[in-house]
Enzyme design. Structure first.
Site, mmCIF file in Angstrom:
data_model
loop_
_atom_site.group_PDB
_atom_site.id
_atom_site.type_symbol
_atom_site.label_atom_id
_atom_site.label_comp_id
_atom_site.label_asym_id
_atom_site.label_seq_id
_atom_site.Cartn_x
_atom_site.Cartn_y
_atom_site.Cartn_z
ATOM 1 C CG ASP A 15 66.395 9.010 -12.961
ATOM 2 O OD1 ASP A 15 65.649 9.975 -13.152
ATOM 3 O OD2 ASP A 15 66.420 8.004 -13.681
ATOM 4 C CB SER A 33 63.131 4.823 -18.429
ATOM 5 O OG SER A 33 63.891 5.950 -18.735
ATOM 6 C CG HIS A 90 62.794 8.983 -15.116
ATOM 7 N ND1 HIS A 90 64.106 8.578 -15.212
ATOM 8 C CD2 HIS A 90 62.164 8.466 -16.191
ATOM 9 C CE1 HIS A 90 64.258 7.847 -16.307
ATOM 10 N NE2 HIS A 90 63.103 7.762 -16.925
#
Length: 633
Positions: A174, A390, A215
């Site tokens: 990520d 996600s 994230h």
């Protein structure tokens, strides 16, 4: 076992305006040690970032004087490398976009400091004492925020078996991981981590005012946030380790960065979790390039000392306008594609549907869309608003980590079989009534949105403990139709392949896992194409749905491997049908150039020797079907 088979490795990606980066794939004439590659790079004005997938012939060079992205190839730089006597070829790397899934812009005001919430829950509770556990409805759904009680991952049943993820490492591929976060730092595996954006061992997220690079940290917390430490919530596999692989944070992705990320430390990393992919705009057709596909195939063949790495992929956030079979990562048979549901059982509005999805986990709350997944955030913070597929993929990675602790000898294929056999329909439903639960030819229930249902950690761990590795896997090219035929919006086209599934050869497949329809087709409007594949046992899979945003009239699909998991466990011998249609109110036409049917599965029945205590379980139902088949053969 023929696991090294790489079907249609060089899949052609739809043509787009090309961008070229300052990265070069350099192939040496002979194997060269790292120090020699460094010398070759330096004398030509480059920097050697290291080998590709541990190779001694392929290296990743960058030229710092070139811009990271430009519209034309740099012919002088390629020529300079090619004339070096030790260099065989040099290829300037194209750049392409990869996007995070489920990202919502947040400000610090949306977040709570861990010090403000510490010890807010009665420490005498039998539940984890972490203050955000009460918001983690995907771990324990008691009906909070309008959810349906008991619609969750059933992790408490796994924890009750003494399984919490010990000795398992999940890599979060990520934008980085805040490995100093108090809820993550003791479960951080530094040895298995790396920053491929900055080329150093410290994959810490790059600061931005809008917290855009939060994230990966959020995903990491879902897997391995510590238990009972008074900080944020708890991870699905709270005693497992997480590694940070920072690779998303650059203007353009390259094949070399993706490949090295997915092939990083395959014997230290058990699971790779990816919550990103090609743009979810409903008109993109894209997937892994050559080196990345090689990395994934090497991972499943050789990773974990030959047991195979598990690649978990978020199925996509393009909603009804997209189809995840147009995403070559989520639709790969080497990955486990995970969709999401919200806490009352509906699909989320952003969920894509496709026949390659294997199972589902959770994302948003139903009544309050801001109530998402509670997890860790940057700089010691916590959030309750992580969402999208996600958020779903790391939950699945956590469940698989529990299964791997329960049985460390599980192969990458065992994980997929366990997923099919233990996922539950529960209360999942399509809010718009388009996709219903359907039973395939051996009694397995599936849904075009949710795959085989929501992961059940307790059931997966229990079955993993007594699991026997499935038989070897074979790949059968079952037949082809290569005659060009026209399709119009006035009538659909039906093509058929009759196959014995390679019976009598070393490639024979009697019990299916994945099925691929490798198709070349174009149309005056690609987005109006619909494709349906029907198995000899009558299971009908929509392998491509209409995409209203896709106006392509030139590229179509070239040898694109549409994949279905819906025929899992079925017998492949007989006639397969491919229906090609154009769903349009305006007259359209197209041409299907070829269709090749690829069958992947086992020669022997996969579940012999496994006890099925519950006669109504999926395992018992499929075992009975397979036993009847075996006795008839």
């Amino acid at each position: 076992m023929f696991l090294a088979f790489i079907p249609f490795l060089c899949t052609i990606i739809a043509t787009q305006a090309e961008i070229f980066t300052n990265s070069f794939l350099v192939k040496m004439r002979q194997p060269a040690e790292r120090y020699l590659a460094d010398q070759i790079a330096a004398r030509n004005g480059f920097v050697n970032l290291g080998p590709i997938l541990g190779s001694q012939t392929e290296y990743h060079f960058v030229h710092k004087a070139l811009p990271h992205a430009r519209s034309k190839r740099s012919v002088p730089h390629m020529r300079r490398l090619k004339v070096d006597p030790l260099v065989h070829t040099a290829v300037q790397q194209p750049g392409f976009k990869r996007v995070k899934r489920g990202y919502n812009t947040l400000t610090v005001d949306n977040l709570a400091s861990l010090y403000d919430i510490k010890n807010s829950v009665d420490s005498a509770s039998r539940n984890p004492t972490d203050p955000y556990f009460q918001y983690q409805w995907y771990l324990k759904n008691t009906g909070q925020n309008g959810g349906k009680p008991k619609l969750d991952l059933n992790v408490e049943a796994a924890w009750a078996q003494g399984v919490t993820g010990k000795n398992v490492t999940t890599a979060i591929m990520d934008d980085g991981v805040d490995y100093m976060h108090p809820d993550l730092k003791y479960n951080y595996n530094a040895k298995a981590s790396y920053d491929f954006s900055s080329n150093d061992p410290y994959p810490y997220p790059r600061y931005t005012d809008d917290w855009f690079n939060s994230h990966g940290t959020r995903c990491a917390g879902e897997v391995a946030a510590a238990r009972d430490n008074g900080v944020c919530g708890v991870g699905v596999a709270y005693d497992s380790k997480i590694a940070g692989i920072r690779m998303l944070d650059q203007p353009y992705m390259t094949d070399l960065i993706e490949a090295n990320s997915m092939g990083h430390e395959p014997d230290l990393i058990d699971i790779y979790s990816a919550s990103w992919g090609p743009t979810d705009d409903g008109k993109t057709v894209d997937g892994p390039r050559n080196a990345t596909m090689r990395a994934i195939v090497r991972g499943v063949n050789e990773g974990r000392q030959g047991l195979g790495n598990i690649y978990v992929w978020a199925s996509g956030d393009g909603g009804e306008q997209d189809d995840c079979n147009c995403d070559g990562y989520a639709a790969s048979m080497w990955t486990v594609s995970i969709n999401s549901a919200i806490n009352d059982g509906q699909n989320a509005h952003y969920d894509e549907s496709c026949s390659s999805t294997l199972a589902s986990t959770f994302s948003n709350g139903a009544k309050d869309p801001n109530t998402g997944v509670a997890t860790t955030d940057l700089y010691g913070k916590c959030t309750t608003t992580h969402s999208g597929t996600s958020a779903a993929a790391p939950e699945a990675a956590g469940v698989f980590a529990l299964a791997l602790e329960a049985n460390s000898q599980l192969t990458w294929r065992d994980i997929q079989h366990l997923t099919v056999l233990t996922s539950k329909r529960n209360s999942l439903f399509d809010a718009k009534g388009r996709f219903h639960w359907t039973m395939n030819g051996v009694g397995l229930e599936f849904n075009h949105l949710f795959g085989y249902g929501v992961l059940d950690a307790g059931a997966m761990v229990a079955l993993a403990k007594k699991w026997k590795t499935v038989p070897p896997r074979y790949h059968c090219e079952a037949g082809s139709v290569i005659e060009s035929q026209e399709v119009t919006s006035e009538r659909s086209l039906l093509l058929k392949i009759k196959t014995d599934a390679c019976a009598g050869t070393e490639y024979a497949v009697n019990y299916l896992e994945h099925v691929q329809a490798v198709i070349s087709v174009n149309a005056t409007r690609r987005g109006d194409l619909e494709l349906f594949l029907t198995s000899p046992m009558g299971t009908r899979s929509m392998i491509l749905s209409r995409r209203i945003n896709d106006d392509d009239r030139r590229d179509g699909f070239t040898k694109w491997p549409f994949m279905t998991t819906h025929t899992w466990g079925e017998y492949p011998q007989g006639t397969w049908s491919l229906e090609v249609s154009l769903n349009s109110q305006v007259p359209q036409h197209g041409w299907i150039r070829e269709w090749t049917l690829m069958l992947h599965g086992t020669r022997e029945p996969p579940y012999t020797g496994l006890p099925a205590a519950d006669p109504y379980s999926k395992l018992a139902i499929v075992k009975k079907a397979h036993e009847e088949r075996s006795s008839a053969m």
